[in-house]
Design a protein around this motif. Structure first.
Motif, PDB file in Angstrom:
ATOM      1  N   VAL A 243      10.262 112.590 -47.589  1.00 25.47           N
ATOM      2  CA  VAL A 243      10.786 111.236 -47.428  1.00 25.47           C
ATOM      3  C   VAL A 243      11.231 110.952 -46.003  1.00 25.47           C
ATOM      4  CG1 VAL A 243      11.493 111.008 -49.825  1.00 25.47           C
ATOM      5  CG2 VAL A 243      13.096 111.967 -48.157  1.00 25.47           C
ATOM      6  N   HIS A 244      11.406 111.984 -45.183  1.00 19.41           N
ATOM      7  CA  HIS A 244      11.835 111.770 -43.809  1.00 19.41           C
ATOM      8  C   HIS A 244      10.669 111.550 -42.856  1.00 19.41           C
ATOM      9  CE1 HIS A 244      15.562 112.922 -45.472  1.00 19.41           C
ATOM     10  NE2 HIS A 244      15.338 114.222 -45.501  1.00 19.41           N
ATOM     11  N   GLY A 256      11.012 100.999 -47.872  1.00 23.16           N
ATOM     12  CA  GLY A 256       9.677 101.491 -47.622  1.00 23.16           C
ATOM     13  C   GLY A 256       9.641 102.284 -46.335  1.00 23.16           C
ATOM     14  N   GLU A 257      10.708 102.200 -45.545  1.00 21.25           N
ATOM     15  CA  GLU A 257      10.819 102.974 -44.326  1.00 21.25           C
ATOM     16  C   GLU A 257      11.346 104.368 -44.645  1.00 21.25           C
ATOM     17  OE1 GLU A 257      12.531 100.640 -41.034  1.00 21.25           O
ATOM     18  OE2 GLU A 257      12.700  99.047 -42.517  1.00 21.25           O
ATOM     19  N   ARG A 258      11.080 105.276 -43.727  1.00 20.47           N
ATOM     20  CA  ARG A 258      11.487 106.660 -43.964  1.00 20.47           C
ATOM     21  C   ARG A 258      13.008 106.793 -43.988  1.00 20.47           C
ATOM     22  NH1 ARG A 258       6.986 107.387 -39.615  1.00 20.47           N
ATOM     23  NH2 ARG A 258       7.895 105.335 -39.338  1.00 20.47           N
ATOM     24  N   ILE A 259      13.510 107.568 -44.925  1.00 17.52           N
ATOM     25  CA  ILE A 259      14.949 107.755 -45.085  1.00 17.52           C
ATOM     26  C   ILE A 259      15.424 108.814 -44.091  1.00 17.52           C
ATOM     27  CG2 ILE A 259      16.752 108.531 -46.665  1.00 17.52           C
ATOM     28  CD1 ILE A 259      15.049 107.410 -48.950  1.00 17.52           C
ATOM     29  N   VAL A 260      16.525 108.518 -43.434  1.00 18.42           N
ATOM     30  CA  VAL A 260      17.104 109.445 -42.475  1.00 18.42           C
ATOM     31  C   VAL A 260      17.710 110.636 -43.227  1.00 18.42           C
ATOM     32  CG1 VAL A 260      18.912 109.716 -40.724  1.00 18.42           C
ATOM     33  CG2 VAL A 260      17.553 107.606 -40.814  1.00 18.42           C
ATOM     34  N   TYR A 261      17.419 111.837 -42.769  1.00 22.77           N
ATOM     35  CA  TYR A 261      18.018 113.050 -43.332  1.00 22.77           C
ATOM     36  C   TYR A 261      19.536 112.903 -43.338  1.00 22.77           C
ATOM     37  CZ  TYR A 261      19.825 117.892 -42.907  1.00 22.77           C
ATOM     38  OH  TYR A 261      20.540 119.046 -43.032  1.00 22.77           O
ATOM     39  N   GLY A 262      20.153 113.158 -44.487  1.00 24.15           N
ATOM     40  CA  GLY A 262      21.593 112.987 -44.604  1.00 24.15           C
ATOM     41  C   GLY A 262      22.381 113.811 -43.603  1.00 24.15           C
ATOM     42  N   HIS A 291      26.339 111.919 -49.965  1.00 24.07           N
ATOM     43  CA  HIS A 291      25.546 110.920 -49.267  1.00 24.07           C
ATOM     44  C   HIS A 291      25.520 109.699 -50.183  1.00 24.07           C
ATOM     45  CE1 HIS A 291      24.410 113.795 -46.242  1.00 24.07           C
ATOM     46  NE2 HIS A 291      23.996 114.637 -47.173  1.00 24.07           N
ATOM     47  N   VAL A 292      26.269 108.679 -49.831  1.00 22.65           N
ATOM     48  CA  VAL A 292      26.541 107.577 -50.748  1.00 22.65           C
ATOM     49  C   VAL A 292      25.391 106.583 -50.793  1.00 22.65           C
ATOM     50  CG1 VAL A 292      28.140 105.720 -51.308  1.00 22.65           C
ATOM     51  CG2 VAL A 292      29.007 107.865 -50.347  1.00 22.65           C
ATOM     52  N   ASN A 293      24.903 106.178 -49.631  1.00 18.70           N
ATOM     53  CA  ASN A 293      23.786 105.231 -49.522  1.00 18.70           C
ATOM     54  C   ASN A 293      22.820 105.739 -48.469  1.00 18.70           C
ATOM     55  OD1 ASN A 293      24.376 102.830 -51.302  1.00 18.70           O
ATOM     56  ND2 ASN A 293      26.293 102.868 -50.138  1.00 18.70           N
ATOM     57  N   PRO A 294      21.551 105.363 -48.559  1.00 14.51           N
ATOM     58  CA  PRO A 294      20.582 105.828 -47.571  1.00 14.51           C
ATOM     59  C   PRO A 294      20.763 105.164 -46.221  1.00 14.51           C
ATOM     60  CG  PRO A 294      19.539 104.300 -49.092  1.00 14.51           C
ATOM     61  CD  PRO A 294      20.921 104.555 -49.622  1.00 14.51           C
ATOM     62  N   CYS A 295      20.405 105.881 -45.197  1.00  9.69           N
ATOM     63  CA  CYS A 295      20.382 105.369 -43.828  1.00  9.69           C
ATOM     64  C   CYS A 295      18.927 105.223 -43.405  1.00  9.69           C
ATOM     65  CB  CYS A 295      21.115 106.336 -42.901  1.00  9.69           C
ATOM     66  SG  CYS A 295      21.207 105.814 -41.176  1.00  9.69           S
ATOM     67  N   ILE A 296      18.627 104.117 -42.729  1.00  9.82           N
ATOM     68  CA  ILE A 296      17.270 103.813 -42.290  1.00  9.82           C
ATOM     69  C   ILE A 296      17.296 103.600 -40.780  1.00  9.82           C
ATOM     70  CG2 ILE A 296      15.315 102.207 -42.563  1.00  9.82           C
ATOM     71  CD1 ILE A 296      15.972 103.772 -45.085  1.00  9.82           C
ATOM     72  N   ALA A 297      16.227 103.964 -40.085  1.00 13.05           N
ATOM     73  CA  ALA A 297      16.144 103.715 -38.647  1.00 13.05           C
ATOM     74  C   ALA A 297      16.442 102.247 -38.362  1.00 13.05           C
ATOM     75  CB  ALA A 297      14.758 104.081 -38.128  1.00 13.05           C
TER      76      ALA A 297
END
Length: 365
Positions: A243-244, A256-262, A291-297
């Motif tokens: 996913v990264h 749809g963007e890659r998820i930042v590694y927690g 990790h509560v919510n995803p981070c995106i670039a």
């Protein structure tokens, strides 16, 4: 099949590749030996600084580290964590839905350039989820150096997909984990002393005595996550989670963007915490974390800290421990400290909620 069958000589497809373990592949008590040993270099440490801008003096200066009783500047504790964590991904979480949490994480020995890290894990719990499509896997992972000394030990639990929803559910076994690492179980780097600690060079006048339980600190600064940076960081740790990196794994829309590694968010928050906790030179333990919510670039990460507890360390009058809650948020003022509503639900801006023990100098003179 006859010798003249044209299919006889067709090459086997994917015969030697490994697609990773699915939920039904795990068993409580299972031992996993992770590839590949990794020698930590000064280049790794420099790249880590370039990615996060860490300014903690012990990890930045060999001369400062020597003044604190160490032989040279060690690797950042979280760099050690990420490298050991990365070893485990192909065996544990390559088919994961999400990494859910951490507990009972202790940093046991410093890592220096030239040290080689390896990792093993033991499965300590399993629980199939109600959907029948995945389940939670609990593992205890240990990182070692080339001398067989433990450098790190932690528990994490991860939601892993099943290969077949029809596979029978295993017996539910959830490990009993401590809420926090006891202060008496914290380990200091061998030789560490803050008797000659230079606050001016460290960049902060505040030591252990200056922090009060319940105090909240807005770390003020923010850092925008760039796609190239978070993918480079994850490759630095040899973390192969799809996913990264793999756009084909993602859904349409914003996610749809890659998820930042927690772990990238953890390191960003730790680096930002320097402004307010500049003398918290070592992470001694991770008590718990989500990790509560995803981070995106494109997201901008801010952080704040709450002082949860303080502890004196036996036999170390010049070193004290602070238990802190480090919270990372995206795209909002971190001074807005309430991060849960009245029902205990996290605000959508919250990325990370991490409970740590950190070591810092005491006012001994």
């Amino acid at each position: 099949m006859s010798q003249n069958d044209p299919k006889k000589n067709e090459p086997k497809t994917f015969a030697k590749t490994f697609e990773g373990n699915y939920f039904e592949d795990f068993q409580v008590g299972q031992e996993l030996i992770h590839a590949t040993p990794r020698t930590v270099t000064a280049g790794d440490m420099a790249l880590y600084t370039a990615l996060y801008g860490n300014r903690f003096a012990v990890q930045s200066s060999t001369e400062f580290a020597r003044s604190c009783g160490l032989t040279q500047a060690p690797a950042d504790d979280l760099l050690t964590f990420h490298i050991v964590f990365g070893k485990t991904v192909p065996d544990i979480s390559i088919n994961a839905v999400a990494n859910l949490g951490y507990a009972d994480c202790r940093f046991l020995n410093p890592v220096y350039p030239g040290d080689t890290l390896s990792a093993t894990s033991q499965v300590i719990g399993l629980k199939e989820n109600s959907s029948g499509k995945n389940g939670n896997v609990y593992v205890r992972t240990t990182g070692y150096n080339q001398r067989g000394e433990k450098v790190l030990e932690y528990v994490r639990w991860v939601m892993v997909n099943k290969k077949s929803p029809q596979s029978p559910a295993p017996k539910t076994e959830i490990p009993d984990l401590p809420d926090t690492v006891a202060a008496s179980d914290l380990t200091m780097p061998p030789g560490l002393t803050f008797r000659s600690y230079d606050r001016d060079l460290a960049g902060s006048p505040y030591v252990w005595e200056d922090y009060d339980i319940g105090e909240k600190i807005n770390h003020v600064d923010g850092m925008t996550v760039e796609a190239a940076d978070h993918m480079m960081a994850t490759r630095l740790y040899q973390n192969t989670a799809k996913v990264h990196f793999n756009q084909h794994m993602m859904k349409d829309g914003r996610l749809g963007e890659r998820i930042v590694y927690g772990g990238h968010v953890i390191s960003l928050a730790r680096a930002l915490s320097y402004n307010g906790l500049g003398n918290a030179q070592f992470v001694a333990a991770i008590n718990a974390g989500r990790h509560v919510n995803p981070c995106i670039a494109g997201d901008t990460v801010y952080a704040w800290t709450e002082i949860l507890d303080k502890a004196e360390l036996s036999g170390s009058p010049d070193v004290g421990a602070l238990r802190v809650r480090l919270v990372a948020v995206k795209d909002r003022n971190p001074a807005d400290f309430p991060y849960k509503d009245k029902d205990g639900k996290y605000d959508p801006s919250v990325l990370l909620d991490l409970d740590l023990w950190v070591l810092m100098p005491r006012a001994t003179n």
